[in-house]
Design a protein around this motif. Structure first.
Motif, PDB file in Angstrom:
ATOM      1  N   ALA A  13       0.782  -1.086  -0.004  1.00 46.99           N
ATOM      2  CA  ALA A  13       0.087  -0.161   0.045  1.00 46.99           C
ATOM      3  C   ALA A  13       0.661   1.233   0.163  1.00 46.99           C
ATOM      4  N   ASN A 191      -9.545   3.033   5.207  1.00 48.13           N
ATOM      5  CA  ASN A 191     -10.037   2.869   3.750  1.00 48.13           C
ATOM      6  C   ASN A 191     -11.600   3.343   3.963  1.00 48.13           C
ATOM      7  N   TYR A 195     -13.414   6.027   1.539  1.00 46.56           N
ATOM      8  CA  TYR A 195     -14.464   5.532   0.467  1.00 46.56           C
ATOM      9  C   TYR A 195     -15.622   6.465   0.684  1.00 46.56           C
ATOM     10  N   ASP A 208     -12.172   2.559  -6.338  1.00 46.33           N
ATOM     11  CA  ASP A 208     -10.980   1.514  -6.028  1.00 46.33           C
ATOM     12  C   ASP A 208      -9.777   2.255  -5.430  1.00 46.33           C
ATOM     13  N   TYR A 209      -8.855   1.296  -5.430  1.00 46.43           N
ATOM     14  CA  TYR A 209      -7.639   2.014  -4.479  1.00 46.43           C
ATOM     15  C   TYR A 209      -6.842   3.230  -5.253  1.00 46.43           C
ATOM     16  N   THR A 210      -7.168   3.174  -6.747  1.00 43.94           N
ATOM     17  CA  THR A 210      -6.476   4.357  -7.418  1.00 43.94           C
ATOM     18  C   THR A 210      -7.030   5.577  -6.858  1.00 43.94           C
ATOM     19  N   LEU A 212      -8.311   6.204  -3.791  1.00 45.86           N
ATOM     20  CA  LEU A 212      -7.685   6.236  -2.424  1.00 45.86           C
ATOM     21  C   LEU A 212      -6.471   7.014  -2.485  1.00 45.86           C
ATOM     22  N   ASN A 213      -5.777   6.300  -3.220  1.00 49.12           N
ATOM     23  CA  ASN A 213      -4.160   6.495  -3.194  1.00 49.12           C
ATOM     24  C   ASN A 213      -4.134   7.994  -3.894  1.00 49.12           C
TER      25      ASN A 213
END
Length: 418
Positions: A13, A191, A195, A208-210, A212-213
Motif C-alpha cells: 500500500a 479505507n 471510500y 477503487d484504490y486508485t 484512495l491513493n
C-alpha cells in the motif's frame, strides 16, 4: 544551505501511495519553486528523493515501469518473499534480509543533499511489511540519524467496520513503537472513511484504490507544497498541532473533490470551502463520537494568495478548539493538479488537520477488539512462530494501554478547565 525531505514508501500500500504521489509531483514540477526539497537536482535532471521498499517485487516493478519519472536505482529495495500480513515476519525474517540494503540506499540519498529536513512515511498498518518492516526501518533510522530528525507518517489504519485481513489487530498493536516512539506525528487514515468521503462527493458506482491513493497523495502534496511553492516551514504545521509529545495522532480532511462534469458545482468561495472542509463527515479517519479539537490547522491551496482567508469566517469562530482561538491557516500558493483524468483541477482546495481527543474512542475500540482475540490466543501462534514472543505482545499491549491513559489524562485536564 537548502534542506530536503526523504520519502519512505513501505509495503504494498505504501508503495502504491508513493507511486500516485510522485506522478502528482511530476505534474507539479514545472511550477515548483523549490525543487531541491523533494528532488536531487543533477545535470538538469530531477531525481526523486524517495525509497520504495517491499518484501516482494510485484508492486515495485509497477513503479519502475513509469519511465517519465527519473528514479535512481537507490530508490528501490525489494525481496523475494511475501511477509504474509505478519508484523513479526516482516520485522524479523524478511526484515533482516532487507534492512541493511535499505539503510545503505537511504544513506546514499542523504549524502547527496545539503541538509535533511524530515522523513515522510507512507504505509498501511494492516499489512505485514507496512507495519513490521516500517517499524524496523524507523527504529534503525532513529538510532542512526537521531530522534530529533522529524519523521512524519501518513498511515492507513484498519477501519472499524471493514477489513480484508483477519490479523490486522495484531499488526496495529505490535506497531505501537513505530507510531508512538519513532514518529513525531501520525496522520491517520482508514479505507472506509476515504471510500465514504469520495462516494459522498462523486456518487460513483465503484471506488477503487486508485482513487484512495490519489486522495492521500493530494494530502501529502499540499503538506510538502507549503515548502515547495510558498517556502513555509511545513514541519511546524504538524509539530504545532501536538501540544503533548505523545498525543500526536492527527485526523485529516480534504476537499472538495469533483469530476470534470461537476466542476462548476464544487468551485466554492472562501466561506463555502471552510464550511465544507470542516464538516465531520469529510474526515478521512472517522470516529463515532463528536470531534473534540485540541488544536487544528487548515492548508488553503489556490493559485492566488488571499491575505484575508479564514480571518472572519463564522465556521471557524463556532469551532471549539482547546488551545487556539481558531485554526491557524497556511496558504499553499499553487494550482490544484490531479493525475486522474476524470477529476477536475479545482481553483481552490483545503486540507483540515485536527489533533482530536475523539481518537481515544478509536484506541479503546481497537484494544477491546484485540483483547477478544488475544484472550482466546487466536492466531497468536502465527506471530510467536515468527519471533513475536509472548512477552513482546504483552509489552506492546501495555504501551497501548499507557497511550489510552495519556488521552484520558488530557481529557480530565480539559474537564477541569471547563
Amino acid at each position: 544551505m537548502t534542506s530536503s525531505v526523504i520519502h519512505l514508501h513501505i509495503g504494498g500500500a505504501g508503495v502504491m501511495i508513493g507511486d500516485a504521489l510522485w506522478k502528482l509531483y511530476e505534474k507539479e514540477e514545472s511550477d515548483t519553486n523549490v525543487k531541491s526539497y523533494i528532488y536531487n537536482e543533477n545535470e538538469n535532471n530531477n531525481y526523486p528523493l524517495a525509497l520504495f521498499v517491499d518484501s516482494d517485487e510485484q508492486m515495485i516493478n509497477k513503479v519502475k515501469k513509469n519511465q517519465s519519472i527519473k528514479y535512481k536505482s537507490t530508490s528501490f529495495v525489494s525481496g523475494k518473499e511475501d511477509a504474509s500480513n505478519n508484523f513479526c515476519r516482516a520485522f524479523n525474517a524478511v526484515g533482516k534480509q532487507l534492512i541493511e540494503q535499505s539503510l545503505d540506499q537511504l544513506r546514499k540519498q542523504i549524502e547527496s543533499i545539503d541538509r535533511l529536513d524530515q522523513f515522510i512515511i507512507t504505509s498501511a498498518l494492516s499489512g505485514g511489511t507496512g507495519s513490521g518492516f516500517a517499524a524496523l526501518l524507523l527504529e534503525r533510522i532513529s538510532k542512526e540519524y537521531g530522534r530529533k530528525t522529524q519523521k512524519n507518517a501518513f498511515l492507513v489504519y484498519p477501519s472499524q467496520e471493514m477489513s480484508n485481513n483477519i490479523v490486522d489487530l495484531y499488526n496495529v498493536i505490535y506497531s505501537i513503537d513505530l507510531t508512538l516512539e519513532d514518529c513525531h506525528s501520525v496522520v491517520m487514515l482508514d479505507n472506509q472513511s476515504m471510500y465514504e468521503s469520495i462516494d459522498s462527493q462523486f456518487g460513483l458506482d465503484f471506488v477503487d484504490y486508485t482513487l484512495l491513493n490519489n486522495l492521500i497523495s493530494q494530502l501529502i502534496s499540499s503538506y510538502t507544497g507549503l515548502r515547495r511553492f510558498s517556502q513555509i516551514d511545513n514541519k511546524k504545521l504538524l509539530s504545532g498541532l501536538c501540544s503533548y509529545d505523545r498525543i500526536h495522532y492527527i485526523t485529516p480532511s480534504y476537499g472538495p473533490l469533483a469530476t470534470i462534469n461537476d466542476q462548476i458545482k464544487y468551485e466554492l468561495n472562501e466561506k463555502q470551502l471552510i464550511s465544507y472542509i470542516t464538516k465531520p463527515e469529510q474526515r478521512l479517519f472517522q470516529n463515532k463520537i463528536k470531534p473534540y479539537h485540541l488544536s487544528a490547522a487548515l492548508v488553503h491551496r489556490s493559485k492566488g494568495e488571499n491575505q484575508f482567508f479564514g480571518q472572519s469566517d463564522q465556521a471557524f469562530q463556532k469551532m471549539k478548539i482547546r488551545y487556539q482561538e481558531s485554526p491557524y491557516v497556511l496558504q499553499c500558493i499553487s494550482q490544484n493538479y490531479t493525475v486522474i483524468p476524470e477529476l477536475a483541477q479545482l481553483k481552490q482546495t483545503g486540507v483540515f488537520l485536527s489533533n482530536d481527543l475523539s481518537m481515544l474512542n478509536y484506541l479503546e475500540i481497537i484494544l477491546k477488539k484485540f483483547y477478544k482475540v488475544f484472550d482466546k490466543r487466536a492466531f497468536l501462534h502465527w506471530f510467536t512462530g515468527e519471533g513475536g514472543g509472548f512477552g513482546w505482545v504483552q509489552e506492546c499491549m501495555s504501551k497501548f494501554e499507557y497511550l489510552i491513559a495519556d488521552y484520558k489524562e488530557v481529557q480530565i485536564k480539559d474537564n477541569d478547565i471547563d
